[in-house]
Design an enzyme around this catalytic site. Structure first.
Site, short mmCIF file in Angstrom:
data_model
loop_
_atom_site.label_atom_id
_atom_site.label_comp_id
_atom_site.label_asym_id
_atom_site.label_seq_id
_atom_site.Cartn_x
_atom_site.Cartn_y
_atom_site.Cartn_z
N GLU A 190 0.85 -1.19 0.00
CA GLU A 190 0.00 0.00 0.00
C GLU A 190 0.89 1.25 0.00
OE1 GLU A 190 -4.14 -1.16 2.28
OE2 GLU A 190 -2.56 -0.21 3.45
N CYS A 191 0.67 2.13 -0.94
CA CYS A 191 1.35 3.43 -1.02
C CYS A 191 2.87 3.26 -0.92
CB CYS A 191 0.80 4.36 0.06
SG CYS A 191 1.13 6.11 -0.28
N GLY A 192 3.49 3.59 0.21
CA GLY A 192 4.92 3.42 0.33
C GLY A 192 5.35 1.98 0.10
#
Length: 436
Positions: A327-329
């Site tokens: 997720e994201c990072g």
């Protein structure tokens, strides 16, 4: 029976978090059982709440969650003496289009739960006008009740007197007035507050905030303004399917943005979670059947992540036979390269073709509704996932097959579709809930 209050403000940056932490710790010091919640999608504040109260805090969100889910989460506060819900942004600020049970505004939660609002007002650069703002907020929405205000960053006794008189004239109670006090300022970085777990002195800072607020705010009056409540048992719990039976979860300063209610829901459904630290060059547990890389601050640790050969090779070996999701990072680390703010490119794990850069920062912020177009851990094709995206990276390349059709809160299609290749999947949004 517990009592509930909402801590809100006309805008961000006024002092909601500091007041929430100070009240929670001050009442805890008096022997009260205190519980906190966070209204909205900010995943950093709940850890501060836990530090202040000694009890876990979770997010409640009217755009992403239905009433049954919110009732289920808030139900954990029924054993508390006082429950505080810290708002986000301004009291009535949400998105333009209604979500599951509201627009994401703090006012939705206040009305839904029947909890009065304590308004934090910063009257810097004004005096009587602060009363006009408070009165307008009191009258703006039927069903949202204002308990009173706490003034923050008051310049002088004369300034305080002017504002107090004006508020008294419009019938709004003033619980206290806080002079400027740099010692209780919480440090910030580009995604908000520096995380609680990164601050060795967080306990002392909260203690000082509690001491300071206790000197300047009538804690008994604030407590009396809270509304007694009892939550009706929710017919259903959280609508969350764990991504696997045994989950290897990346967890350290670079991978820490995961909603507490998601982890609790996974465990409640029978999943086991084992954590590992990529920054400590640890690989995921070989006995796990899925690996999950949350968001966080990989851009601050990109060089170390690139150099940690055991982590990278272990993750690649894991992904040969089992699902890995970021997720994201975490999604960025699954990619081929991440360019940091200094323009230095760092090799990532290469499970996906994604390339991202922080050299030219661009903010991506908002709710996301994703229709899943390929299987991902815990969700099948066609699932509708609600989440929140907040980062400053730019997509340089996203060559793999899109994972989802993603819309923002207005219904507009966005380019941050996530992607998948082999057993690896990733999204830029952080999962909050699945539509029932």
């Amino acid at each position: 029976m517990p009592a509930g209050l909402v801590i809100s403000a006309p805008a961000s940056g006024v002092g909601k978090t500091t007041l929430t932490l100070a009240l929670a710790r001050a009442w805890r010091n008096r022997g009260l059982n205190v519980r906190c919640f966070k209204s909205g999608p900010d995943y950093i504040d709940p850890a501060f709440h836990a530090a202040a109260t000694g009890r876990a805090s979770v997010n409640i969100d009217s755009w992403a969650m239905d009433r049954a889910t919110i009732a289920h989460l808030v139900g954990r506060g029924t054993d508390a003496d006082i429950v505080l819900a810290e708002g986000s942004m301004g009291l009535f600020d949400g998105v333009a289009a209604r979500g599951v049970s509201g627009t994401g505004a703090t006012a939705d939660i206040a009305e839904m739960l029947g909890w009065p609002v304590v308004l934090v007002i910063d009257p810097s650069g004004q005096a009587q006008t602060a009363a006009a703002i408070a009165a307008g907020m009191r009258d703006y929405r039927l069903g949202v009740r204002l308990a009173g205000v706490v003034l923050n960053r008051v310049a002088s006794p004369r300034h305080e007197d002017l504002v107090r008189r004006a508020l008294n004239d419009v019938g709004i109670a003033v619980f206290g007035a806080l002079p400027r006090h740099a010692e209780i300022s919480l440090p910030k970085r580009h995604l908000g507050l520096v995380q609680a777990e990164e601050q060795a002195e967080i306990g002392k800072l909260i203690d000082e905030a509690a001491r300071f607020v206790s000197e300047h705010v009538d804690l008994d009056a604030v407590l009396r303004s809270a509304a007694a409540w009892s939550v009706q048992p929710a017919a259903n719990g959280l609508n969350v399917t764990p991504p696997g039976q045994r989950i290897a979860l990346a967890r350290d300063a670079a991978f820490s943005f995961v909603y507490p209610h998601m982890l609790e829901a996974w465990r409640a459904a029978g999943a086991e979670i084992s954590t590992f630290s990529p920054l400590a060059d640890e690989a995921p547990d070989a006995s796990a059947d899925v690996c999950w890389l949350p968001g966080g601050y990989p851009e601050l640790h990109a060089g170390k992540i690139a150099a940690n050969a055991r982590f990278r090779s272990g993750l690649r070996a894991f992904a040969e036979t089992r699902p890995v999701h970021g997720e994201c990072g975490g999604y960025m680390v699954l990619g081929t390269a991440l360019t940091d703010a200094d323009g230095i490119s760092h090799e990532m794990t290469g499970l996906l073709g994604l390339e991202t850069s922080f050299a030219k920062r661009r903010m991506h912020l908002g709710y996301r509704l994703a229709a899943i177009a390929a299987p991902m851990p815990g969700h099948q094709v066609g699932a509708r996932l609600r989440g929140h995206e907040f980062h400053y990276s730019t997509i340089v390349a996203q060559p793999d097959t899109p994972l989802a059709v993603v819309h923002d809160a207005t219904g507009a299609v966005i380019a941050e579709t996530g992607s998948w290749r082999g057993h690896a999947t990733g999204t830029f949004f952080h999962l909050i809930a699945e539509d029932r």
